[in-house]
Design a protein around this motif. Structure first.
Motif, PDB file in Angstrom:
ATOM      1  N   GLU A   6      37.721  50.559  42.075  1.00 16.13           N
ATOM      2  CA  GLU A   6      38.944  49.576  41.854  1.00 16.13           C
ATOM      3  C   GLU A   6      38.400  48.009  42.100  1.00 16.13           C
ATOM      4  O   GLU A   6      37.460  47.883  42.902  1.00 16.13           O
ATOM      5  CB  GLU A   6      39.870  49.826  43.019  1.00 16.13           C
ATOM      6  CG  GLU A   6      40.476  51.186  42.850  1.00 16.13           C
ATOM      7  CD  GLU A   6      41.170  51.512  43.794  1.00 16.13           C
ATOM      8  OE1 GLU A   6      42.344  52.125  43.518  1.00 16.13           O
ATOM      9  OE2 GLU A   6      41.442  50.947  44.889  1.00 16.13           O
ATOM     10  N   GLY A   7      38.987  47.324  41.477  1.00 16.94           N
ATOM     11  CA  GLY A   7      38.735  45.774  41.260  1.00 16.94           C
ATOM     12  C   GLY A   7      37.365  45.343  40.671  1.00 16.94           C
ATOM     13  O   GLY A   7      37.205  46.009  39.372  1.00 16.94           O
ATOM     14  N   THR A   8      36.754  44.922  41.326  1.00 20.17           N
ATOM     15  CA  THR A   8      35.416  44.275  40.824  1.00 20.17           C
ATOM     16  C   THR A   8      34.281  44.990  41.720  1.00 20.17           C
ATOM     17  O   THR A   8      34.123  45.032  42.774  1.00 20.17           O
ATOM     18  CB  THR A   8      35.141  42.793  40.992  1.00 20.17           C
ATOM     19  OG1 THR A   8      36.248  42.183  40.231  1.00 20.17           O
ATOM     20  CG2 THR A   8      33.868  42.340  40.360  1.00 20.17           C
ATOM     21  N   LEU A   9      33.124  45.361  40.759  1.00 21.81           N
ATOM     22  CA  LEU A   9      32.079  46.078  41.400  1.00 21.81           C
ATOM     23  C   LEU A   9      30.943  44.895  41.630  1.00 21.81           C
ATOM     24  O   LEU A   9      30.777  44.044  40.891  1.00 21.81           O
ATOM     25  CB  LEU A   9      31.385  47.002  40.440  1.00 21.81           C
ATOM     26  CG  LEU A   9      29.997  47.564  41.090  1.00 21.81           C
ATOM     27  CD1 LEU A   9      30.441  48.415  42.190  1.00 21.81           C
ATOM     28  CD2 LEU A   9      29.306  48.479  39.857  1.00 21.81           C
ATOM     29  N   ASP A  54      28.885  39.770  41.234  1.00 19.54           N
ATOM     30  CA  ASP A  54      29.891  40.491  40.597  1.00 19.54           C
ATOM     31  C   ASP A  54      28.885  41.334  39.355  1.00 19.54           C
ATOM     32  O   ASP A  54      28.160  40.409  38.659  1.00 19.54           O
ATOM     33  CB  ASP A  54      30.827  39.614  39.947  1.00 19.54           C
ATOM     34  CG  ASP A  54      31.902  38.959  41.186  1.00 19.54           C
ATOM     35  OD1 ASP A  54      31.772  39.379  42.247  1.00 19.54           O
ATOM     36  OD2 ASP A  54      32.576  38.158  40.684  1.00 19.54           O
ATOM     37  N   VAL A  55      29.526  42.224  38.998  1.00 19.62           N
ATOM     38  CA  VAL A  55      28.990  42.981  37.882  1.00 19.62           C
ATOM     39  C   VAL A  55      29.836  42.877  36.829  1.00 19.62           C
ATOM     40  O   VAL A  55      31.255  43.218  37.048  1.00 19.62           O
ATOM     41  CB  VAL A  55      28.540  44.439  38.264  1.00 19.62           C
ATOM     42  CG1 VAL A  55      28.375  45.320  36.922  1.00 19.62           C
ATOM     43  CG2 VAL A  55      27.506  44.520  39.235  1.00 19.62           C
ATOM     44  N   ASP A  56      29.566  42.385  35.576  1.00 17.43           N
ATOM     45  CA  ASP A  56      30.594  42.137  34.439  1.00 17.43           C
ATOM     46  C   ASP A  56      30.667  43.513  33.660  1.00 17.43           C
ATOM     47  O   ASP A  56      30.239  43.613  32.669  1.00 17.43           O
ATOM     48  CB  ASP A  56      29.985  40.989  33.587  1.00 17.43           C
ATOM     49  CG  ASP A  56      31.071  40.769  32.584  1.00 17.43           C
ATOM     50  OD1 ASP A  56      32.204  41.281  32.774  1.00 17.43           O
ATOM     51  OD2 ASP A  56      30.838  40.085  31.560  1.00 17.43           O
ATOM     52  N   ALA A  57      31.443  44.581  34.178  1.00 20.74           N
ATOM     53  CA  ALA A  57      31.565  45.796  33.527  1.00 20.74           C
ATOM     54  C   ALA A  57      32.735  46.278  34.237  1.00 20.74           C
ATOM     55  O   ALA A  57      33.216  46.062  35.301  1.00 20.74           O
ATOM     56  CB  ALA A  57      30.557  46.412  34.083  1.00 20.74           C
ATOM     57  N   ALA A  58      33.607  47.482  33.443  1.00 21.03           N
ATOM     58  CA  ALA A  58      34.587  48.024  33.889  1.00 21.03           C
ATOM     59  C   ALA A  58      34.286  49.479  34.532  1.00 21.03           C
ATOM     60  O   ALA A  58      33.361  49.569  34.363  1.00 21.03           O
ATOM     61  CB  ALA A  58      35.808  48.158  32.677  1.00 21.03           C
ATOM     62  N   SER A  59      35.327  49.869  35.196  1.00 22.24           N
ATOM     63  CA  SER A  59      35.072  51.368  35.633  1.00 22.24           C
ATOM     64  C   SER A  59      35.571  52.272  34.856  1.00 22.24           C
ATOM     65  O   SER A  59      36.576  52.050  34.202  1.00 22.24           O
ATOM     66  CB  SER A  59      35.956  51.297  37.074  1.00 22.24           C
ATOM     67  OG  SER A  59      35.859  52.709  37.512  1.00 22.24           O
TER      68      SER A  59
END
Length: 245
Positions: free
Chosen positions: A208-211, A223-228
């Motif tokens: 959830e949120g930002t990895l 921060d990882v620029d990717a979606a879950s």
């Protein structure tokens, strides 16, 4: 509108007027402090941070009928009640509640079905061992009536203790209350993160949120620029991960 008091004093008087009214004249009688407050809290903007099933303990001890135990105080059902015989003759009684955390700025109490002399009349509220507020409970004029008290507080806590030093009338029975609400702002729930190792050696991270990832448990975090969900190749360098909101 703020105007300087007459007579050369160095104080200021506070007054207000409706739109279209004439300006308040210099030297006018000031508004009594009884009608002014340092803060105004809207109870409707607050939420009950207690939940049915939160751990509760009767204080200073439990002496309650089987159907009127302390858990009834936060079951969201005003038709049940918490009754404690320890509270007879104005002996302080109450409960502790282990919540999910939050900043409490108000207290709502609902009167029980009968015996108004048993209603709480005064309260003391602690959060994580610190006294947050104390004072009078507005008098109940009916059964199943909800009364609200608000107060200034910016300190978050999880474990709350609420005591009722006195009841509406000193009586030989007990203290009782149908429902207790700790009104405030609940602490945000921590974001979830899970990792699954796939048959081909890759990892699938659902979050959830930002990895965020880091080379060490203490960071630095990036921060990882990717979606879950995110699939990480088997040959990727080892790293620590967390989710943030």
């Amino acid at each position: 509108l703020i105007t300087k008091e007459g007579g050369g004093g160095d104080n200021a008087a506070v007054a207000w007027r409706k739109a279209g009214d004439a300006d308040v004249a210099a030297g006018a009688e000031p508004i009594s402090g009884d009608h002014l407050s340092q803060w105004i809290i809207d109870p409707s903007a607050l939420e009950d941070i207690t939940k049915p099933g939160d751990a509760t303990v009767a204080l200073p001890s439990e002496d309650s009928p089987a159907s009127e135990k302390v858990a009834n105080a936060i079951d969201n059902n005003p038709k049940t009640k918490y009754l404690n015989f320890v509270g007879r003759n104005n002996t302080p009684s109450g409960l502790s509640i282990a919540t999910g955390g939050g900043v409490v700025k108000g207290l709502a109490l609902t009167s029980a079905n009968d015996a108004p002399e048993r209603d709480p009349a005064t309260f003391q509220l602690w959060g994580d061992g610190k006294l947050i507020a104390e004072g009078d409970v507005p008098a109940f004029t009916d059964r199943f009536q909800r009364q609200v008290v608000t107060f200034a507080n910016d300190v978050a806590a999880s474990d709350y203790k609420l005591m009722f030093p006195t009841t509406a009338s000193s009586n030989g029975c007990c203290m009782q209350v149908a429902e207790i609400e700790l009104l405030g702002t609940a602490a945000a729930a921590a974001p979830t993160i899970s990792v699954v190792r796939n048959a081909d050696g890759t990892l699938t991270v659902t979050f959830e949120g930002t990895l965020q990832t880091a080379p060490a448990v203490n960071g630095p975090w990036t921060d990882v620029d990717a979606a879950s969900p995110l699939t990480i190749p088997a040959d990727a360098a080892a790293a620590f991960g967390r989710a943030k909101k």
